[in-house]
Design a protein around this motif. Structure first.
Motif, PDB file in Angstrom:
ATOM      1  N   ALA A 404      -2.443 -19.772  12.451  1.00  0.00           N
ATOM      2  CA  ALA A 404      -3.363 -19.072  11.557  1.00  0.00           C
ATOM      3  C   ALA A 404      -2.811 -19.127  10.139  1.00  0.00           C
ATOM      4  CB  ALA A 404      -3.544 -17.620  12.001  1.00  0.00           C
ATOM      5  N   ASN A 405      -3.681 -19.473   9.205  1.00  0.00           N
ATOM      6  CA  ASN A 405      -3.265 -19.584   7.812  1.00  0.00           C
ATOM      7  C   ASN A 405      -3.485 -18.240   7.121  1.00  0.00           C
ATOM      8  OD1 ASN A 405      -2.456 -20.676   5.382  1.00  0.00           O
ATOM      9  ND2 ASN A 405      -4.503 -21.485   4.892  1.00  0.00           N
ATOM     10  N   ILE A 406      -2.707 -17.249   7.525  1.00  0.00           N
ATOM     11  CA  ILE A 406      -2.807 -15.896   6.991  1.00  0.00           C
ATOM     12  C   ILE A 406      -1.674 -15.701   5.997  1.00  0.00           C
ATOM     13  CG2 ILE A 406      -2.948 -13.450   7.523  1.00  0.00           C
ATOM     14  CD1 ILE A 406      -5.169 -15.160   8.747  1.00  0.00           C
ATOM     15  N   ASN A 407      -2.010 -15.373   4.722  1.00  0.00           N
ATOM     16  CA  ASN A 407      -1.034 -15.137   3.671  1.00  0.00           C
ATOM     17  C   ASN A 407      -1.246 -13.730   3.096  1.00  0.00           C
ATOM     18  OD1 ASN A 407       0.150 -17.869   3.575  1.00  0.00           O
ATOM     19  ND2 ASN A 407      -1.936 -18.447   2.973  1.00  0.00           N
ATOM     20  N   TYR A 408      -0.384 -13.353   2.216  1.00  0.00           N
ATOM     21  CA  TYR A 408      -0.517 -12.020   1.611  1.00  0.00           C
ATOM     22  C   TYR A 408      -0.084 -12.069   0.154  1.00  0.00           C
ATOM     23  CZ  TYR A 408       4.554 -11.564   2.084  1.00  0.00           C
ATOM     24  OH  TYR A 408       5.912 -11.740   1.982  1.00  0.00           O
ATOM     25  N   VAL A 409      -0.612 -11.079  -0.616  1.00  0.00           N
ATOM     26  CA  VAL A 409      -0.170 -10.835  -1.992  1.00  0.00           C
ATOM     27  C   VAL A 409       0.170  -9.354  -2.104  1.00  0.00           C
ATOM     28  CG1 VAL A 409      -1.483 -12.731  -3.016  1.00  0.00           C
ATOM     29  CG2 VAL A 409      -2.560 -10.489  -2.777  1.00  0.00           C
ATOM     30  N   ILE A 410       1.115  -9.007  -2.902  1.00  0.00           N
ATOM     31  CA  ILE A 410       1.518  -7.601  -3.055  1.00  0.00           C
ATOM     32  C   ILE A 410       1.297  -7.162  -4.486  1.00  0.00           C
ATOM     33  CG2 ILE A 410       3.208  -7.757  -1.201  1.00  0.00           C
ATOM     34  CD1 ILE A 410       5.378  -7.939  -3.312  1.00  0.00           C
ATOM     35  N   ARG A 411       1.117  -5.828  -4.630  1.00  0.00           N
ATOM     36  CA  ARG A 411       1.074  -5.218  -5.947  1.00  0.00           C
ATOM     37  C   ARG A 411       1.852  -3.909  -5.880  1.00  0.00           C
ATOM     38  NH1 ARG A 411      -5.227  -3.143  -6.530  1.00  0.00           N
ATOM     39  NH2 ARG A 411      -5.273  -1.877  -4.614  1.00  0.00           N
ATOM     40  N   ARG A 412       2.533  -3.617  -6.926  1.00  0.00           N
ATOM     41  CA  ARG A 412       3.355  -2.404  -6.986  1.00  0.00           C
ATOM     42  C   ARG A 412       2.478  -1.234  -7.478  1.00  0.00           C
ATOM     43  NH1 ARG A 412       7.860  -4.608  -4.665  1.00  0.00           N
ATOM     44  NH2 ARG A 412       8.192  -6.701  -5.488  1.00  0.00           N
ATOM     45  N   VAL A 413       2.535  -0.150  -6.727  1.00  0.00           N
ATOM     46  CA  VAL A 413       1.720   1.033  -7.100  1.00  0.00           C
ATOM     47  C   VAL A 413       2.601   2.272  -7.115  1.00  0.00           C
ATOM     48  CG1 VAL A 413      -0.408   0.039  -6.196  1.00  0.00           C
ATOM     49  CG2 VAL A 413       1.023   1.433  -4.700  1.00  0.00           C
ATOM     50  N   ASP A 414       2.157   3.267  -7.914  1.00  0.00           N
ATOM     51  CA  ASP A 414       2.859   4.554  -7.925  1.00  0.00           C
ATOM     52  C   ASP A 414       2.618   5.263  -6.614  1.00  0.00           C
ATOM     53  OD1 ASP A 414       3.685   4.113 -10.545  1.00  0.00           O
ATOM     54  OD2 ASP A 414       1.802   4.956 -11.354  1.00  0.00           O
ATOM     55  N   LEU A 436      -6.995 -16.489   5.571  1.00  0.00           N
ATOM     56  CA  LEU A 436      -7.186 -15.221   4.858  1.00  0.00           C
ATOM     57  C   LEU A 436      -5.942 -14.897   4.053  1.00  0.00           C
ATOM     58  CD1 LEU A 436      -8.965 -12.648   4.460  1.00  0.00           C
ATOM     59  CD2 LEU A 436      -7.668 -11.646   6.360  1.00  0.00           C
ATOM     60  N   THR A 437      -6.166 -14.243   2.893  1.00  0.00           N
ATOM     61  CA  THR A 437      -5.062 -13.696   2.100  1.00  0.00           C
ATOM     62  C   THR A 437      -5.225 -12.185   2.047  1.00  0.00           C
ATOM     63  OG1 THR A 437      -4.869 -15.694   0.760  1.00  0.00           O
ATOM     64  CG2 THR A 437      -3.938 -13.673  -0.144  1.00  0.00           C
ATOM     65  N   VAL A 438      -4.258 -11.437   2.544  1.00  0.00           N
ATOM     66  CA  VAL A 438      -4.293  -9.975   2.620  1.00  0.00           C
ATOM     67  C   VAL A 438      -3.577  -9.402   1.408  1.00  0.00           C
ATOM     68  CG1 VAL A 438      -3.690  -7.945   3.996  1.00  0.00           C
ATOM     69  CG2 VAL A 438      -4.346 -10.092   5.125  1.00  0.00           C
ATOM     70  N   SER A 439      -4.203  -8.405   0.765  1.00  0.00           N
ATOM     71  CA  SER A 439      -3.594  -7.718  -0.376  1.00  0.00           C
ATOM     72  C   SER A 439      -2.860  -6.482   0.131  1.00  0.00           C
ATOM     73  CB  SER A 439      -4.690  -7.312  -1.401  1.00  0.00           C
ATOM     74  OG  SER A 439      -4.111  -6.634  -2.485  1.00  0.00           O
ATOM     75  N   ILE A 440      -1.585  -6.352  -0.237  1.00  0.00           N
ATOM     76  CA  ILE A 440      -0.749  -5.263   0.263  1.00  0.00           C
ATOM     77  C   ILE A 440      -0.166  -4.504  -0.927  1.00  0.00           C
ATOM     78  CG2 ILE A 440       1.334  -4.702   1.577  1.00  0.00           C
ATOM     79  CD1 ILE A 440       0.789  -7.126   3.306  1.00  0.00           C
ATOM     80  N   ASP A 441      -0.254  -3.150  -0.853  1.00  0.00           N
ATOM     81  CA  ASP A 441       0.301  -2.279  -1.896  1.00  0.00           C
ATOM     82  C   ASP A 441       1.685  -1.830  -1.474  1.00  0.00           C
ATOM     83  OD1 ASP A 441      -2.030  -2.543  -3.273  1.00  0.00           O
ATOM     84  OD2 ASP A 441      -2.928  -0.692  -2.494  1.00  0.00           O
ATOM     85  N   ILE A 442       2.627  -1.936  -2.422  1.00  0.00           N
ATOM     86  CA  ILE A 442       4.009  -1.558  -2.169  1.00  0.00           C
ATOM     87  C   ILE A 442       4.359  -0.369  -3.069  1.00  0.00           C
ATOM     88  CG2 ILE A 442       6.414  -2.318  -2.191  1.00  0.00           C
ATOM     89  CD1 ILE A 442       4.703  -3.664  -0.063  1.00  0.00           C
ATOM     90  N   SER A 443       4.938   0.647  -2.449  1.00  0.00           N
ATOM     91  CA  SER A 443       5.261   1.875  -3.186  1.00  0.00           C
ATOM     92  C   SER A 443       6.403   1.632  -4.168  1.00  0.00           C
ATOM     93  CB  SER A 443       5.652   2.979  -2.209  1.00  0.00           C
ATOM     94  OG  SER A 443       6.151   4.104  -2.910  1.00  0.00           O
ATOM     95  N   LEU A 444       6.210   2.257  -5.416  1.00  0.00           N
ATOM     96  CA  LEU A 444       7.294   2.255  -6.396  1.00  0.00           C
ATOM     97  C   LEU A 444       8.243   3.431  -6.174  1.00  0.00           C
ATOM     98  CD1 LEU A 444       5.296   1.331  -9.636  1.00  0.00           C
ATOM     99  CD2 LEU A 444       6.920  -0.109  -8.403  1.00  0.00           C
TER     100      LEU A 444
END
Length: 490
Positions: A404-414, A436-444
């Protein structure tokens, strides 16, 4: 007295003369008066000379032959003639022994001159001369006339042919327009002895037609060819035919080397096919196209089948499951693996690298890859349970390694969650497509208290939006960091 005188009359005298002649007596003649006078004077001299003279005087019964002197002279002349003749004969004999008759050597070989010269003790003086009409080593002329005599130990001048001039330029003709007989006539006419005609068999060129030509010196062209240059012209003998007199042995179970040796020795064109065999050892003969004891000819074709050793029949892996497939065929390495699919149910065979029923041998790659369906990929809820450091391994092991060509992108959030914790996802707790590309939020980890609720990240493929109401919260990608995409799938 009268009787005595009667003996001297005419008839009696003649009769007595005839009787003496018949008895072999020569008639006596009377001495002349002068001779009688000399005899009387001699009688008056000393007795000794008188005796000698008397001794020399002829007998009165002997007759003097006046032809004696002539006969003596004749004998003397004859003796002189005999002496002269003997001298002439001796001279002639000597001349014959010291001189030899010169034969006519013109047109003969120089070896004939050498043999004759050695035998007769004559030294040949040879002069060489090029001549196109006479073969080499043929006498062109001789200094001593034929039939004359030459003294032994003398010199015989001769002119010997050296053959045609090797430096003469004789451009080669177009041999493609000449058959072999015509080429031979041209060589004879031009005395091109260094040009060879060679015949060889050909399956493509007609008999007596030129196949190819070769000039030994690469710098020489057909136009600049000289008589001294070596060259070859090949003519076809047509197709070669052979008698079928080669008996074919039984090669079954014999080695490939045995067959190759036999074929080489008998000039047989051998071809091979290979296939596995559980009965015949590897590299041994299974079958042959020409039965044993049949007779074939040279250049005939023959095919043999060579064993590749034990064969492995590829099974139909749809009859096995993912857990049992690895041990389905002993002796073959089977790589069974599950991959995600969109339309196939879980556990169904997706593909196998070798077709079912194919027989593999030691010559083949004894590795089979088998893929079974894992169904549609499912994205778990990673919020609060996954930190940023575990995302790469999770996405690789769970999706990318399984097709499966599943990727992800992250963004830093408060967030009040510990720094690096997954606090938001665009897709979770749901089946997802293969690409699919999954967007993931990472805690600061920069907020003092935990939020009353998690952001709603159940939007579509656009990754969703951050709906935190906390003032001053970063709702976009972290400044300077941007978005981070996981490594590409395998």
């Amino acid at each position: 007295m009268s009787d005595f005188l009667s003996n001297f009359n005419g008839s009696n005298y003649n009769h007595r003369k005839q009787d003496k002649e018949s008895q072999g007596e020569k008639p006596t003649r009377r001495k002349p008066a002068a001779e009688a006078k000399k005899n009387s004077e001699a009688d008056n001299q000393s007795p000794e000379p008188m005796l000698k003279r008397r001794a020399n005087l002829p007998n009165e019964n002997e007759e003097i032959d006046h032809s004696y002197k002539k006969k003596k002279k004749r004998k003397g002349r004859l003796l002189i003639l005999l002496v002269v003749a003997s001298c002439l004969l001796l001279g002639l004999f000597y001349y014959q022994q010291t001189h030899v008759k010169v034969p006519n050597f013109v047109g003969k070989e120089i070896s004939d001159v050498q043999v004759w010269a050695t035998k007769n003790k004559v030294t040949p003086k040879v002069k060489q001369s090029y001549n196109s009409s006479k073969e080499a080593n043929t006498i062109l002329a001789q200094g001593q006339k034929a039939g004359s005599r030459l003294k032994k130990g003398g010199i015989l001048p001769i002119t010997n042919s050296s053959g045609p001039n090797p430096e003469e330029k004789i451009p080669l003709p177009d041999f493609t327009k000449m058959n072999k007989q015509q080429a031979e006539r041209w060589i004879e006419e031009k005395k091109a002895s260094n040009l060879s005609l060679i015949e060889e068999y050909s399956d493509t060129v007609e008999k007596d037609k030129m196949i190819r030509s070769e000039i030994a010196n690469a710098e020489v062209t057909p136009e600049s060819y000289k008589r001294k240059d070596a060259a070859k012209v090949y003519y076809s003998k047509g197709k070669q035919t052979y008698q079928k007199d080669i008996k074919v042995p039984d090669f079954q179970r014999k080695t490939r080397g045995d067959v190759e040796t036999w074929a080489k020795n008998n000039e047989i064109e051998l071809t091979y096919t290979e296939k596995p065999s559980n009965d015949i050892p590897a590299d041994s003969i299974i079958d042959q196209s020409i039965a044993k004891d049949q007779k074939i000819a040279k250049k005939d074709k023959m095919q043999v089948t060579v064993s590749l050793g034990k064969g492995y029949v590829v099974p139909n892996f749809s009859e096995y499951n993912l857990e049992d497939a690895a041990s389905a065929l002993e002796g073959v390495h089977i790589q069974a693996k599950g991959i995600y699919t969109e339309n196939l149910p879980y556990g169904q065979l997706v593909s196998q690298s070798e077709e079912a029923g194919k027989v593999l041998s030691a010559k083949d790659n004894l590795t089979i890859k088998v893929f079974y369906s894992l169904g549609q990929p499912y994205m778990k809820d990673l919020r609060g349970t996954m930190v940023e450091g575990g995302l790469q391994k999770y996405f690789h092991d769970e999706f990318q390694s399984k097709g499966a060509n599943i990727n992800y992108v992250i963004r830093r959030v408060d967030s009040d969650q510990p720094k690096g914790t997954v606090v938001g996802m665009s897709h979770y707790s749901d089946y997802i497509p293969l690409n699919l590309t999954v967007s993931i939020d990472i805690s600061l980890g920069n907020l003092g208290s935990a939020p009353t609720s998690f952001p709603n990240n159940t939007g579509g493929d656009n990754g969703g939006t951050d709906n935190n109401e906390s003032g001053g919260q970063n709702t976009g990608a972290e400044a300077g960091g941007g978005s981070q995409t996981s490594p590409a799938s395998e």
